[in-house]
Each structure stands twice: as structure tokens, then as C-alpha cells.
Design an enzyme around this catalytic site. Sequence first.
Site, PDB file in Angstrom:
ATOM      1  N   ARG A 147      62.851  24.365  51.693  1.00  0.00           N
ATOM      2  CA  ARG A 147      61.881  25.188  50.973  1.00  0.00           C
ATOM      3  C   ARG A 147      61.838  26.646  51.425  1.00  0.00           C
ATOM      4  O   ARG A 147      61.381  27.508  50.666  1.00  0.00           O
ATOM      5  CB  ARG A 147      60.494  24.554  51.095  1.00  0.00           C
ATOM      6  CG  ARG A 147      60.445  23.235  50.325  1.00  0.00           C
ATOM      7  CD  ARG A 147      59.124  22.570  50.435  1.00  0.00           C
ATOM      8  NE  ARG A 147      59.060  21.381  49.592  1.00  0.00           N
ATOM      9  CZ  ARG A 147      58.367  20.296  49.902  1.00  0.00           C
ATOM     10  NH1 ARG A 147      57.669  20.257  51.022  1.00  0.00           N
ATOM     11  NH2 ARG A 147      58.340  19.270  49.089  1.00  0.00           N
TER      12      ARG A 147
ATOM     13  N   ASP B 153      61.793  24.799  37.483  1.00  0.00           N
ATOM     14  CA  ASP B 153      63.130  24.633  38.038  1.00  0.00           C
ATOM     15  C   ASP B 153      63.075  24.574  39.570  1.00  0.00           C
ATOM     16  O   ASP B 153      62.272  25.276  40.194  1.00  0.00           O
ATOM     17  CB  ASP B 153      63.978  25.839  37.583  1.00  0.00           C
ATOM     18  CG  ASP B 153      65.366  25.848  38.178  1.00  0.00           C
ATOM     19  OD1 ASP B 153      66.166  24.966  37.818  1.00  0.00           O
ATOM     20  OD2 ASP B 153      65.640  26.729  39.019  1.00  0.00           O
TER      21      ASP B 153
ATOM     22  N   GLU C 284      61.066  19.783  38.190  1.00  0.00           N
ATOM     23  CA  GLU C 284      62.394  19.220  38.415  1.00  0.00           C
ATOM     24  C   GLU C 284      62.533  18.925  39.900  1.00  0.00           C
ATOM     25  O   GLU C 284      62.701  19.823  40.709  1.00  0.00           O
ATOM     26  CB  GLU C 284      63.457  20.228  37.957  1.00  0.00           C
ATOM     27  CG  GLU C 284      64.815  19.622  37.714  1.00  0.00           C
ATOM     28  CD  GLU C 284      64.940  18.928  36.355  1.00  0.00           C
ATOM     29  OE1 GLU C 284      63.925  18.755  35.662  1.00  0.00           O
ATOM     30  OE2 GLU C 284      66.069  18.571  35.996  1.00  0.00           O
TER      31      GLU C 284
HETATM   32  N1  ZXY Z   1      76.086  25.836  40.379  1.00  0.00           N
HETATM   33  C1  ZXY Z   1      77.388  25.642  41.002  1.00  0.00           C
HETATM   34  C2  ZXY Z   1      77.837  27.010  41.397  1.00  0.00           C
HETATM   35  C3  ZXY Z   1      76.626  27.878  41.308  1.00  0.00           C
HETATM   36  C4  ZXY Z   1      75.658  27.212  40.430  1.00  0.00           C
HETATM   37  C5  ZXY Z   1      77.304  24.705  42.199  1.00  0.00           C
HETATM   38  O1  ZXY Z   1      78.301  24.182  42.625  1.00  0.00           O
HETATM   39  N2  ZXY Z   1      76.090  24.509  42.800  1.00  0.00           N
HETATM   40  C6  ZXY Z   1      75.814  23.603  43.915  1.00  0.00           C
HETATM   41  C7  ZXY Z   1      75.187  22.282  43.474  1.00  0.00           C
HETATM   42  C8  ZXY Z   1      73.949  22.481  42.563  1.00  0.00           C
HETATM   43  O2  ZXY Z   1      72.873  23.091  43.247  1.00  0.00           O
HETATM   44  C9  ZXY Z   1      71.882  23.735  42.524  1.00  0.00           C
HETATM   45  C10 ZXY Z   1      70.658  23.120  42.298  1.00  0.00           C
HETATM   46  O3  ZXY Z   1      69.662  23.772  41.598  1.00  0.00           O
HETATM   47  C11 ZXY Z   1      69.828  25.047  41.156  1.00  0.00           C
HETATM   48  C12 ZXY Z   1      71.033  25.712  41.344  1.00  0.00           C
HETATM   49  C13 ZXY Z   1      72.115  25.043  42.047  1.00  0.00           C
HETATM   50  C14 ZXY Z   1      68.761  25.659  40.523  1.00  0.00           C
HETATM   51  C15 ZXY Z   1      68.919  26.938  40.062  1.00  0.00           C
HETATM   52  C16 ZXY Z   1      70.090  27.622  40.222  1.00  0.00           C
HETATM   53  C17 ZXY Z   1      71.169  27.010  40.847  1.00  0.00           C
HETATM   54  O4  ZXY Z   1      73.221  25.603  42.215  1.00  0.00           O
HETATM   55  O5  ZXY Z   1      72.319  27.664  40.977  1.00  0.00           O
HETATM   56  O6  ZXY Z   1      67.889  27.538  39.448  1.00  0.00           O
HETATM   57  C18 ZXY Z   1      70.295  21.817  42.791  1.00  0.00           C
HETATM   58  C19 ZXY Z   1      69.302  21.709  43.759  1.00  0.00           C
HETATM   59  C20 ZXY Z   1      68.922  20.477  44.242  1.00  0.00           C
HETATM   60  C21 ZXY Z   1      69.531  19.323  43.800  1.00  0.00           C
HETATM   61  C22 ZXY Z   1      70.507  19.420  42.817  1.00  0.00           C
HETATM   62  C23 ZXY Z   1      70.870  20.660  42.310  1.00  0.00           C
HETATM   63  O7  ZXY Z   1      69.127  18.129  44.319  1.00  0.00           O
HETATM   64  O8  ZXY Z   1      67.953  20.345  45.169  1.00  0.00           O
HETATM   65  C24 ZXY Z   1      75.399  24.827  39.827  1.00  0.00           C
HETATM   66  C25 ZXY Z   1      74.052  25.004  39.248  1.00  0.00           C
HETATM   67  C26 ZXY Z   1      73.254  23.923  39.095  1.00  0.00           C
HETATM   68  O9  ZXY Z   1      75.902  23.721  39.845  1.00  0.00           O
HETATM   69  C27 ZXY Z   1      71.923  23.948  38.542  1.00  0.00           C
HETATM   70  C28 ZXY Z   1      71.330  25.051  37.962  1.00  0.00           C
HETATM   71  C29 ZXY Z   1      70.050  24.964  37.415  1.00  0.00           C
HETATM   72  C30 ZXY Z   1      69.377  23.775  37.463  1.00  0.00           C
HETATM   73  C31 ZXY Z   1      69.963  22.678  38.049  1.00  0.00           C
HETATM   74  C32 ZXY Z   1      71.221  22.762  38.574  1.00  0.00           C
HETATM   75  O10 ZXY Z   1      68.133  23.646  36.927  1.00  0.00           O
HETATM   76  O11 ZXY Z   1      69.260  21.514  38.051  1.00  0.00           O
HETATM   77 CA    CA Z   2      62.201  28.197  48.288  1.00  0.00          CA
END
Ligand code: ZXY
Ligand code: CA
Length: 512
Positions: free
Chosen positions: A173, A212, A248
Site C-alpha cells: 500500500r 482501480d 478491485e
Molecule cells: N501491465 C503490464 C506492463 C505494465 C502494465 C504488466 O506486466 N504488469 C504487471 C502485472 C499487472 O500488475 C498491475 C496491476 O494493477 C494495475 C497495473 C498493473 C493497476 C493499474 C495500472 C497498472 O500493472 O499498470 O491502474 C495488478 C495489481 C495487483 C494484482 C494484479 C494486477 O493482484 O495487485 C499490466 C497492467 C495491468 O499488466 C492492469 C492495469 C489496470 C488494471 C488491472 C491490471 O485495472 O487490473
Molecule cells: Ca498505494
Amino acid sequence: MRLLLILLLFGSCTGQFNPNVACGRTSIVHLFEWRWEDIAEECERYLGPNGFGGVQISPPNENLIITNPNRPWWERYQPISYKICTRSGDEDQFKDMVTRCNNVGVYIYVDAVINHMCGSGVGKGSSSTCGSSYSTNDESFPGVPYSNFDFNDNKCKTSSGDIENYDDTDQVRNCRLLSLMDLALEKEYVRGKITDYLNKLIAIGVAGFRIDASKHIWPRDLQAIVSRLNNLNTHWFPNVSRPFIFQEVIDLGGGGISVSDYFDIGRVTEFKYGTKLGKLIRKWDGEKMAYLKNWGEGWGFMPTDRALVFVDNHDNQRGHGGGGDSILTFFDARLYKMAVAFMLAHPYGFTRVMSSFSWPRNFVNGKDINDWIGPPSYNNGSIKAVPINEDSTCGDGWVCEHRWRQIKNMVIFRNVADGQALTNWWDNGQNQIAFGRGNTGFIVFNNDNCDMDITLNTGLPAGTYCDIISGQKNGDSCTGKQITVSSNGTANFRISNSDADPFVAIHLNVKV
Ligand code: ZXY
Ligand code: CA
């Protein structure tokens, strides 16, 4: 007694747990990356007439333009300011959408990205969707404005400044999620900027928010922000309606953070739902549809009045985020329709239907290397309009699962069955199951590798009904299968495992 009743009714109508959908509507649809103009049209021509309750929209605030890779869908999760100005449209188009959707009883739920701003390695520039400048070097976002006082650098104890250990609640956090600049949400100033943004949207007429990355926000900070939100716009909503909040939080059991940390604030996404349902319908790990008999809290899910449920979301349909390989999507259309139909027929949770754009999946060593691809767009980056074909499907790469007959008709089934308990459960111990919703609707699935021919008690009044899966009611006749319910409430169901869709559903409004 009467006063108590009024208080109870009043309470249930005003909480942030109440989706605020119009009377008789029970589901929302996520129109992922759609333009505001297209959503306005869709509300008027399709969602309103077909009983959809609302639309979850992509983040409306200004974001970073990312060109490497080329305009990924996740660039919208890297805020630059709270100006309403994105690839989906500008503030005038946003207001026009909210007004037109609200006027046909379809409400708008905004994806609120409030945990962070853009990635910390971005540097200095103004390559953002409204041209606002930013500098991650001196932590400045003049479009808000935020400065270096407004971020969490001092509170985060990891050497990289990023989250390194997801089991450490303080890190999750207080540190940066994947290097995204983490806002200091305990600060009065930051809370003020965020509540101003959300209250502006409420004044325009939105009905609620998806929060988000809620797992990365301290519940007390989120509670403080939510408590400062205004009541909904009384032009469309009853007096003192609270904005609907759904958070979320990816919690598949284990890990330091539990969905229950967030129950006081609003509803929470139930990620176990799609993961387990995918396994059951795919018959992985010896799972069977018969096990769905005690689906819901009986499976260790959160209380039904806290749950926001879905088969897939914009993140886990790409194989990442919560869920893993079992998640069903439009790519597995036959199984997917069964999963969505089961969700919409079953009383557990508040339901969200996914509506996607397609992309060319390309698995390399088990990972889809195209999981970043953004919405259908032109070379200049602008998002393509959603064209509607003669047969009501969508073109140009927009999948429009919500327009698939089976899914659209089950959205209506859920409206008809609203408030009715699950009744008349039947299963064969394997993958043939059936259940009703009081005397309003009945559904039968055959996910076994053999044909099914069985007479079941439906609970429905006698008569002839149109199956809403193989077809629907058209005037006085059915375009698909017909089901005859006899005077004792029983009906014969024949479902071949080679049917296009191996399930049948009927409800009161499709009696001929
Ligand atoms: N992205 C790619 C490259 C950059 C963005 C990636 O490999 N990310 C690492 C795995 C996903 O982690 C993310 C999570 O939430 C996000 C992320 C994000 C929320 C955001 C912006 C982000 O990267 O870039 O507002 C996330 C966090 C957790 C979890 C799972 C996922 O348990 O605690 C992504 C972007 C994913 O894959 C993404 C973006 C927006 C979302 C989301 C996932 O609302 O659920
Ligand atoms: Ca934070």
C-alpha cells in the site's frame, strides 16, 4: 413498525453497496475502451431496450500516451490529470453520454484510477491525451496540480521504492505498484483533489465508481474519500442516493490482504468466481457442474451483498491479473456462453458482463506476447467507432459479447427472476444440472459428453415457452426450441451434446 420498515428500505436504497440500477434492471456491462459517442448510441439503441442496468466505462481522465509498445490498453491506467480528456472522448462528449444513457435508464460507472499517477521512469514531457505536462524527475503534475509532497516516497521502505513482497501489507500500500507513482492518500490535499474529481463526475450524473487497484490503497484512506462524495444527481436518482462503490481487490485466498478489509466501504470484486467457474465448466482437476449446487458463500466466496461477480475482466481475459489459465473468454465461445448464462441465472452477487475488443493472441512459452494490444484504432491513435452489422453483431474488432443472443437474453432472464430464490435444483452427479428461480425462470445445462432427455419440475405455470438460448420469442412463435410445461409444472428437456449451445433457458416473459 412502519417506521422501521421505512428505515430499512431507505437504508438499502442509499448504501454504497446498492448499484443504483433502475428498477427491474440487474446487471452492468463493461464496454472496455469504447468511445463515449458509441456508448451513448449503445445505451439508446440496445442497452436500454434490452434491460441492461449500466455501463462500466474506461477511465475518463487524462492519461499518459505510451508509444512503446504502441498505445497499449493499460496506458489508461497511468493518469496525468483529472481532466476528462482521453481517446474515448472529451468532456462534452462525456456529458452527452451520461445524459443520454441516464435518460434511457442505463447508468454510468466510472473506472477511478486514484492509487497512482504514471510510471516513475517516464521523465519530463507533455505526451498525454490532453497535452498536460508532467515531470517524474521532480514529481510534478501541473494539470492537477500535484507536487513532490503528494507522493509516498517517505513511507515506502523498500530500496527500489517499488512493491517487492506482496505478502507485506505496508509495501503493497505504500510502495509503487510496478513503478507507478504512488499517491499519499492520507494527505488532506490529495484527498481533496480526488474527491473534487469524483464529485465533478457525480454532478454530471454518474452512478458509481470502480476503484482501480484498491488492494494498494489503505482502507481508511479510501473510506475517507468515499465518505466525502456527494449524493447522486437528483435529476435522475432518488434523494440521498449514495454513489455505488466496487473495489478491485484480487484475493484468491492466501496473501496478506483480504477482501474483507474493504467490506465497510463498498462492494468488492470476487475473483474466485470466474476462476472456479472456469475450472468447473472446463472440467479441470476433476471438477463437475454438479458441484455448483452450493455455489456462492458455500464455496468460501464473500457475502452475496458484497460481491461484484464476472466470468472474465479486461485484465484476466489476457491471461494475467487474478485467475490464471482457467478463465473463460470469448475465445472459448461455447463454454463462455455457458459460464455467463450460469452466472446470470444464479442469484449470487451483482453481475457484470464483459464486452471486449479482439486481438491476435500469440502464446510464446505459455504467455500471450500480444496481451498489451490496445483497442481497434487508426494509425493516428484515435479509437475506431463500433460499427453495427445487419445481424446486430459488431464489426472492426469489437466483440460485443453483450450482444450475443444467449448473453443478452440471460440478462433479461436475471431481471425477470430478480428477488427469487434458487429452487428445484437437479443434477445427475456429473455435468448435467438444472435449477429454477421460484416460479419465474428455469435453466438446464448438459455439459456431459452424452445426450440428455429428462423431465424436470420447473416451478413455472403451464404453457409453451420459447428457449432463449437456441432462439427467442418472436411475436407468437419461437425462433428456436419450444418447451412445454404441463399443469403439474414439469417439462421435458432434450439437449444433445452436439447442440450449438448445450443448454436451455425459459422464463415468464417468453411464454407464447
Ligand atoms: N501491465 C503490464 C506492463 C505494465 C502494465 C504488466 O506486466 N504488469 C504487471 C502485472 C499487472 O500488475 C498491475 C496491476 O494493477 C494495475 C497495473 C498493473 C493497476 C493499474 C495500472 C497498472 O500493472 O499498470 O491502474 C495488478 C495489481 C495487483 C494484482 C494484479 C494486477 O493482484 O495487485 C499490466 C497492467 C495491468 O499488466 C492492469 C492495469 C489496470 C488494471 C488491472 C491490471 O485495472 O487490473
Ligand atoms: Ca498505494
